[in-house]
Design a protein around this motif. Structure first.
Motif, PDB file in Angstrom:
ATOM      1  N   HIS A  68      -8.946   3.965   0.100  1.00 17.09           N
ATOM      2  CA  HIS A  68      -7.763   3.137  -0.146  1.00 17.09           C
ATOM      3  C   HIS A  68      -7.879   2.414  -1.491  1.00 17.09           C
ATOM      4  O   HIS A  68      -6.876   2.223  -2.186  1.00 17.09           O
ATOM      5  CB  HIS A  68      -7.586   2.133   0.993  1.00 17.09           C
ATOM      6  N   ARG A  69      -9.088   2.035  -1.851  1.00 19.67           N
ATOM      7  CA  ARG A  69      -9.289   1.363  -3.142  1.00 19.67           C
ATOM      8  C   ARG A  69      -8.989   2.312  -4.303  1.00 19.67           C
ATOM      9  O   ARG A  69      -8.385   1.907  -5.308  1.00 19.67           O
ATOM     10  CB  ARG A  69     -10.723   0.838  -3.236  1.00 19.67           C
ATOM     11  N   ILE A  70      -9.394   3.562  -4.175  1.00 21.98           N
ATOM     12  CA  ILE A  70      -9.118   4.540  -5.229  1.00 21.98           C
ATOM     13  C   ILE A  70      -7.622   4.802  -5.347  1.00 21.98           C
ATOM     14  O   ILE A  70      -7.080   4.950  -6.456  1.00 21.98           O
ATOM     15  CB  ILE A  70      -9.870   5.855  -4.953  1.00 21.98           C
ATOM     16  N   ILE A  71      -6.928   4.845  -4.229  1.00 21.22           N
ATOM     17  CA  ILE A  71      -5.474   5.052  -4.269  1.00 21.22           C
ATOM     18  C   ILE A  71      -4.790   3.883  -4.978  1.00 21.22           C
ATOM     19  O   ILE A  71      -3.876   4.070  -5.791  1.00 21.22           O
ATOM     20  CB  ILE A  71      -4.917   5.260  -2.853  1.00 21.22           C
TER      21      ILE A  71
ATOM     22  N   GLU B  47       0.802  -1.234   0.000  1.00 15.43           N
ATOM     23  CA  GLU B  47       0.000   0.000   0.000  1.00 15.43           C
ATOM     24  C   GLU B  47       0.833   1.283   0.000  1.00 15.43           C
ATOM     25  O   GLU B  47       0.503   2.231  -0.732  1.00 15.43           O
ATOM     26  CB  GLU B  47      -0.991  -0.004   1.150  1.00 15.43           C
ATOM     27  N   PRO B  48       1.897   1.384   0.789  1.00 17.40           N
ATOM     28  CA  PRO B  48       2.706   2.603   0.690  1.00 17.40           C
ATOM     29  C   PRO B  48       3.309   2.785  -0.704  1.00 17.40           C
ATOM     30  O   PRO B  48       3.395   3.913  -1.213  1.00 17.40           O
ATOM     31  CB  PRO B  48       3.793   2.386   1.754  1.00 17.40           C
ATOM     32  N   ALA B  49       3.724   1.671  -1.329  1.00 17.99           N
ATOM     33  CA  ALA B  49       4.248   1.766  -2.701  1.00 17.99           C
ATOM     34  C   ALA B  49       3.155   2.226  -3.658  1.00 17.99           C
ATOM     35  O   ALA B  49       3.403   3.023  -4.575  1.00 17.99           O
ATOM     36  CB  ALA B  49       4.808   0.413  -3.142  1.00 17.99           C
ATOM     37  N   ALA B  50       1.931   1.738  -3.449  1.00 20.31           N
ATOM     38  CA  ALA B  50       0.813   2.158  -4.296  1.00 20.31           C
ATOM     39  C   ALA B  50       0.537   3.643  -4.125  1.00 20.31           C
ATOM     40  O   ALA B  50       0.252   4.355  -5.101  1.00 20.31           O
ATOM     41  CB  ALA B  50      -0.434   1.345  -3.960  1.00 20.31           C
TER      42      ALA B  50
ATOM     43  N   ILE C 136      -6.648  -5.379   1.443  1.00 20.65           N
ATOM     44  CA  ILE C 136      -6.998  -4.082   2.036  1.00 20.65           C
ATOM     45  C   ILE C 136      -8.330  -4.169   2.770  1.00 20.65           C
ATOM     46  O   ILE C 136      -8.471  -3.692   3.903  1.00 20.65           O
ATOM     47  CB  ILE C 136      -7.055  -2.990   0.947  1.00 20.65           C
ATOM     48  N   GLU C 137      -9.311  -4.811   2.140  1.00 20.76           N
ATOM     49  CA  GLU C 137     -10.630  -4.889   2.776  1.00 20.76           C
ATOM     50  C   GLU C 137     -10.596  -5.745   4.043  1.00 20.76           C
ATOM     51  O   GLU C 137     -11.202  -5.391   5.060  1.00 20.76           O
ATOM     52  CB  GLU C 137     -11.675  -5.423   1.810  1.00 20.76           C
ATOM     53  N   LEU C 138      -9.920  -6.880   3.993  1.00 15.05           N
ATOM     54  CA  LEU C 138      -9.838  -7.727   5.183  1.00 15.05           C
ATOM     55  C   LEU C 138      -9.156  -6.976   6.323  1.00 15.05           C
ATOM     56  O   LEU C 138      -9.584  -7.064   7.483  1.00 15.05           O
ATOM     57  CB  LEU C 138      -9.079  -9.019   4.867  1.00 15.05           C
ATOM     58  N   SER C 139      -8.107  -6.240   6.011  1.00 13.60           N
ATOM     59  CA  SER C 139      -7.409  -5.462   7.036  1.00 13.60           C
ATOM     60  C   SER C 139      -8.339  -4.415   7.654  1.00 13.60           C
ATOM     61  O   SER C 139      -8.346  -4.207   8.876  1.00 13.60           O
ATOM     62  CB  SER C 139      -6.181  -4.766   6.435  1.00 13.60           C
ATOM     63  N   HIS C 140      -9.149  -3.759   6.822  1.00 12.72           N
ATOM     64  CA  HIS C 140     -10.107  -2.779   7.337  1.00 12.72           C
ATOM     65  C   HIS C 140     -11.177  -3.458   8.192  1.00 12.72           C
ATOM     66  O   HIS C 140     -11.625  -2.898   9.203  1.00 12.72           O
ATOM     67  CB  HIS C 140     -10.749  -2.011   6.186  1.00 12.72           C
ATOM     68  N   ALA C 141     -11.596  -4.647   7.787  1.00 15.70           N
ATOM     69  CA  ALA C 141     -12.610  -5.368   8.564  1.00 15.70           C
ATOM     70  C   ALA C 141     -12.073  -5.697   9.962  1.00 15.70           C
ATOM     71  O   ALA C 141     -12.778  -5.529  10.966  1.00 15.70           O
ATOM     72  CB  ALA C 141     -13.022  -6.653   7.846  1.00 15.70           C
TER      73      ALA C 141
ATOM     74  N   SER D 160      -5.081  -5.350  -7.752  1.00 11.39           N
ATOM     75  CA  SER D 160      -5.569  -6.677  -7.366  1.00 11.39           C
ATOM     76  C   SER D 160      -5.376  -6.956  -5.880  1.00 11.39           C
ATOM     77  O   SER D 160      -5.781  -8.013  -5.397  1.00 11.39           O
ATOM     78  CB  SER D 160      -4.847  -7.755  -8.187  1.00 11.39           C
ATOM     79  N   PHE D 161      -4.803  -6.017  -5.160  1.00  8.54           N
ATOM     80  CA  PHE D 161      -4.521  -6.172  -3.735  1.00  8.54           C
ATOM     81  C   PHE D 161      -5.729  -5.829  -2.869  1.00  8.54           C
ATOM     82  O   PHE D 161      -5.667  -5.859  -1.655  1.00  8.54           O
ATOM     83  CB  PHE D 161      -3.337  -5.263  -3.380  1.00  8.54           C
TER      84      PHE D 161
END
Length: 243
Positions: free
Chosen positions: A165-168, A121-124, A184-189, A179-180
């Protein structure tokens, strides 16, 4: 296929309606993850599964093919359909990840989830600072505003956070980072579950401020600042989740 955001909606009991095909996929897939169908075991025969789920052979076969494509099952001639080894499971599949939610998880799984998020995510975010479009920036600002106006509705707040986060990830213009989204969603959950279960008021200003900083860095086109800001939002999530 799991709809983005469906796992977070389930935190508040809001589930997506399922047809017979998706119902069978969900029941068997979750059964594999929770151990009802152990690794290496052979599934009951078609007749037994058709009777259990009250579906036709066609629906059952299509569901099994879908689960095989996700790496959970493998069909063997003259043997039947077996549960595949964990190393074959597609852990980038959002639905496979969603089935892990609510199950007892190994420390290795949780550590790996955190590690991958901190790498990708930081790379994204850094790439997004270089490649974002005007539409991406518009959507990022929209989801920050949604977070601000949803502070009293934790489920909507969590969804807005996830969508940002999805838009980023999308703005990175990297198909592998896009595709990650399941991770991201599981981490938010995991992060928002304790807040959803606690009905009391929550001070979310730190989260909002961190995301304002993140979007501002992307908007200014500063990759290093965006990278650091994303790490800061992840650290907050890890603290909330306690996992």
């Amino acid at each position: 296929m799991s709809e983005p955001g469906s796992l977070l909606r389930s935190l508040a009991g809001r589930t997506t309606a399922r047809n017979f095909h998706s119902y069978v996929i969900n029941e068997i897939g979750a059964g594999v993850i929770n151990g009802r169908f152990p690794v290496g075991s052979t599934l009951p025969n078609d007749a037994a599964l058709m009777a259990e789920f009250d579906v036709s052979r066609t629906v059952l076969r299509e569901a099994l093919k879908t689960l095989e494509a996700k790496g959970l099952l493998e069909a063997r001639p003259k043997v039947g359909t077996k549960v595949a080894k964990r190393t074959r499971w597609n852990l980038y599949d959002p639905q496979v990840l969603a089935w892990h939610f609510g199950q007892p998880l190994e420390r290795e799984f949780l550590a790996g989830l955190r590690e991958m998020r901190r790498v990708v995510e930081p790379a994204a975010a850094a790439r997004a600072a270089q490649r974002r479009t005007a539409d991406h920036l518009r959507l990022m600002q929209y989801w920050v505003r949604q977070m601000e106006t949803s502070a009293s509705e934790i489920q909507n707040f969590a969804l807005a956070d996830f969508e940002l986060h999805r838009i980023i990830a999308d703005a990175s213009q990297n198909p592998f980072m896009r595709s990650f989204i399941g991770v991201i969603e599981l981490s938010h959950a995991f992060a928002y579950r304790p807040l959803v279960e606690d009905a009391g008021p929550h001070d979310l200003e730190e989260i909002i401020a961190a995301h304002r900083t993140l979007v501002s860095a992307v908007e200014r086109g500063e990759p290093e600042a965006a990278h650091s800001a994303m790490l800061a939002t992840i650290a907050i999530d890890e603290e909330k989740a306690g996992v």
